[in-house]
Each structure stands twice: as structure tokens, then as C-alpha cells.
Design a protein around this motif. Structure first.
Motif, PDB file in Angstrom:
ATOM      1  N   GLU A 180      -4.739  14.110  74.579  1.00  0.00           N
ATOM      2  CA  GLU A 180      -4.492  12.748  75.047  1.00  0.00           C
ATOM      3  C   GLU A 180      -3.547  12.735  76.245  1.00  0.00           C
ATOM      4  OE1 GLU A 180      -6.071   9.997  74.142  1.00  0.00           O
ATOM      5  OE2 GLU A 180      -7.302  11.368  72.942  1.00  0.00           O
ATOM      6  N   ARG A 186       3.702   8.926  74.321  1.00  0.00           N
ATOM      7  CA  ARG A 186       3.021  10.055  73.668  1.00  0.00           C
ATOM      8  C   ARG A 186       3.921  11.284  73.591  1.00  0.00           C
ATOM      9  NH1 ARG A 186      -2.272   8.771  73.064  1.00  0.00           N
ATOM     10  NH2 ARG A 186      -3.211   7.308  74.533  1.00  0.00           N
ATOM     11  N   ARG A 214       4.489  11.671  63.655  1.00  0.00           N
ATOM     12  CA  ARG A 214       3.748  11.215  64.836  1.00  0.00           C
ATOM     13  C   ARG A 214       3.524   9.711  64.816  1.00  0.00           C
ATOM     14  NH1 ARG A 214      -2.240  12.737  64.294  1.00  0.00           N
ATOM     15  NH2 ARG A 214      -1.997  10.989  62.834  1.00  0.00           N
ATOM     16  N   GLN A 255      -2.881  15.548  70.385  1.00  0.00           N
ATOM     17  CA  GLN A 255      -1.871  14.876  71.196  1.00  0.00           C
ATOM     18  C   GLN A 255      -1.828  15.451  72.612  1.00  0.00           C
ATOM     19  OE1 GLN A 255       1.895  13.639  69.024  1.00  0.00           O
ATOM     20  NE2 GLN A 255       1.077  15.127  67.564  1.00  0.00           N
ATOM     21  N   ARG A 257       6.362  11.116  70.718  1.00  0.00           N
ATOM     22  CA  ARG A 257       5.712  11.337  69.430  1.00  0.00           C
ATOM     23  C   ARG A 257       5.342  12.805  69.240  1.00  0.00           C
ATOM     24  NH1 ARG A 257       0.916   7.612  69.495  1.00  0.00           N
ATOM     25  NH2 ARG A 257       1.433   7.167  71.664  1.00  0.00           N
ATOM     26  N   LEU A 258       4.982  13.492  70.318  1.00  0.00           N
ATOM     27  CA  LEU A 258       4.689  14.918  70.222  1.00  0.00           C
ATOM     28  C   LEU A 258       5.939  15.691  69.837  1.00  0.00           C
ATOM     29  CD1 LEU A 258       2.781  17.330  70.632  1.00  0.00           C
ATOM     30  CD2 LEU A 258       3.429  17.315  73.052  1.00  0.00           C
TER      31      LEU A 258
END
Length: 264
Positions: free
Chosen positions: A164, A106, A98, A161, A109-110
Motif C-alpha cells: 500500500e 500508513r 495495525r 502494508q 501503523r506499520l
């Protein structure tokens, strides 16, 4: 009661040790615990879960069974402590993936986090089995505190995550009135247990993604799809694309692309 009292005493002892520099006895204890964990893991990997008993671990270490009870009051306590270590190892791998490229969106990264989860699970099938297949505690019993805390930290890696993503731009979620009353009530209760970090509808989407991701990993690790697939990489990537669509990642990517074009 005796086991609970012993765990409480061990917890108090740990707190007292945390407030001072480690003594030689502390270092010896930690070395023994590390050997117990390593031996337990080796037995699990080489011989399977049924081979992991207090006496078997003691025998491999060249000590008596009763000697190990100075460290763990029961087989359940041993399994809980070692499984907590597996949780911590998996969580660290996911967090590293991550955080490897913090400048990336985002969603990217997830997806990297999910791929790291799969990489660890397929590389450590026996350990994965203890994390996900074994019950956390007998019915009516609280799970081992160390294992529970490690499990909660693991769960937060993906959940945080998704939270967010929701805060940044809510993804499509079902209308609660369209759901079965029992399902709606369960989602509302779970959302409350998470302090409302995701509303029930968004939680429904997140849990659906988690069930699909976890289900596919379990089937892969347990070789339940070998009858149809020799290469599950494209199957997993297809799963990630579906999860991304459910979380609105494709829409985000298109919007980002349009914004970049305008700036150019």
C-alpha cells in the motif's frame, strides 16, 4: 503414505463437520485438541523443544501415546498444528496494533505493527523459536497445510502494508541492472510468485527491511546481544527509523507537514 492418507481423511472430516452444527462428539474432540495444544505449549515453555514428544504430551494428559495418534499422525503433524496456533496468535497481535488507529498515516501503523511483533516475540521466546527457528518441513516435503496457511497470513500483515505504501507513493528502489544477475533473477521469480504486487526493485527493499527486523528480533530473543546491551529499546527504535527511511516514510512525513502548514 499412511500418514498422508490419514491427513486427507481428517481434512475431509473437517469439511463435513464445517457444514453442520457441532455435535457433542465434535465439542469433545475440540476440547481434547485444545488440551493437547495447551499441554504441548506448556512442555515447550517449561522444558524446551526436545521435551515435546507425542508420548510426553500423552503422559502429561494422563492418556496413552497411541490415543494421541487419533488426533495427530506424527510428531511433525503435532508441531505443525501447534505452531500454526502460534502464528495465528502473533498475527492477531500485529493486526490489532495495525488497526488500533486507522486514522493514522500508513507509516505510523506499520511501525506499530513492528513493535507489536517485537512485544509478542520477547514475551514468548519459546513459541517464537518454533515459528522462526524450526524448519517448516523436512527437505522434499510439503509443510503442514494449516501451518503454511497461518504462516502466509502472518507474512501478509507486513507485506500488505508495504504494498500500500508503494501504491500510494513509490519509495526509492535500486535499478535491477545494478544488482548481481543471480540476485536479480531471484527477486524477479519471487515478485512473480506474489503476482507482481511489488516490482523486483521494491521487493529488494522490502526484503532488506524484513531481514534486518527479523535478524534483530532473533538476536534479542536468543540473548545474542547481551554482551553489549542491557536495554534494546533504543536499538530497536533505531532499526525502525532506518526501515522507515528505506521505505520513504521520512519523506512522506515532511511532505505531510508542509501540506498541513499550507492549509493552516
Amino acid at each position: 503414505m499412511a500418514a498422508a492418507g490419514k491427513r486427507a481423511a481428517q481434512t475431509q472430516e473437517a469439511k463435513e463437520r464445517a457444514g453442520r452444527a457441532p455435535t457433542r462428539r465434535d465439542r469433545q474432540r475440540q476440547a481434547t485438541l485444545a488440551e493437547i495444544h495447551a499441554t504441548t505449549r506448556r512442555l515447550l515453555v517449561e522444558r524446551g523443544s526436545p521435551a515435546v514428544t507425542i508420548n510426553a504430551v500423552a503422559r502429561e494428559m494422563g492418556v496413552s501415546g497411541p490415543a494421541l495418534y487419533h488426533y495427530y499422525a506424527s510428531h511433525e503433524a503435532l508441531v505443525g498444528a501447534v505452531t500454526a496456533g502460534f502464528f495465528q496468535e502473533l498475527t492477531a497481535a500485529m493486526e490489532q496494533a495495525r488497526d488500533a488507529a486507522p486514522e493514522r498515516p500508513r507509516g505510523s501503523r506499520l511501525m506499530a505493527t513492528c513493535r507489536a511483533m517485537r512485544t509478542w516475540a520477547t514475551a514468548h521466546p519459546a513459541e517464537f523459536g518454533w515459528i522462526f527457528a524450526a524448519p517448516t518441513a523436512p527437505p522434499g516435503r510439503e509443510p503442514d497445510p494449516e501451518r503454511r496457511m497461518a504462516g502466509q497470513r502472518f507474512e501478509r500483515v507486513l507485506l500488505d502494508q508495504v504494498v500500500e505504501l508503494w501504491k500510494e507513493r513509490p519509495f526509492p528502489a535500486p535499478d535491477l541492472s545494478d544488482l548481481e544477475p543471480s540476485l536479480r533473477a531471484q527477486l524477479e521469480a519471487h515478485a512473480a510468485s506474489l503476482d507482481g504486487r511489488l516490482p523486483p526493485g521494491a521487493l529488494h527493499v522490502y526484503l532488506g527491511c524484513w531481514i534486518r527486523l527479523y535478524g534483530l528480533l532473533c538476536m534479542e530473543v536468543l540473548h545474542q546481544l547481551d554482551f553489549a546491551f542491557t536495554d534494546l529499546d533504543p536499538v530497536f527504535e533505531e532499526c525502525l527509523r532506518d526501515l522507515g527511511a528505506a521505505l520513504g516514510l521520512e519523506t512522506r512525513a515532511r511532505r505531510s507537514a508542509r501540506e498541513s502548514e499550507r492549509h493552516d
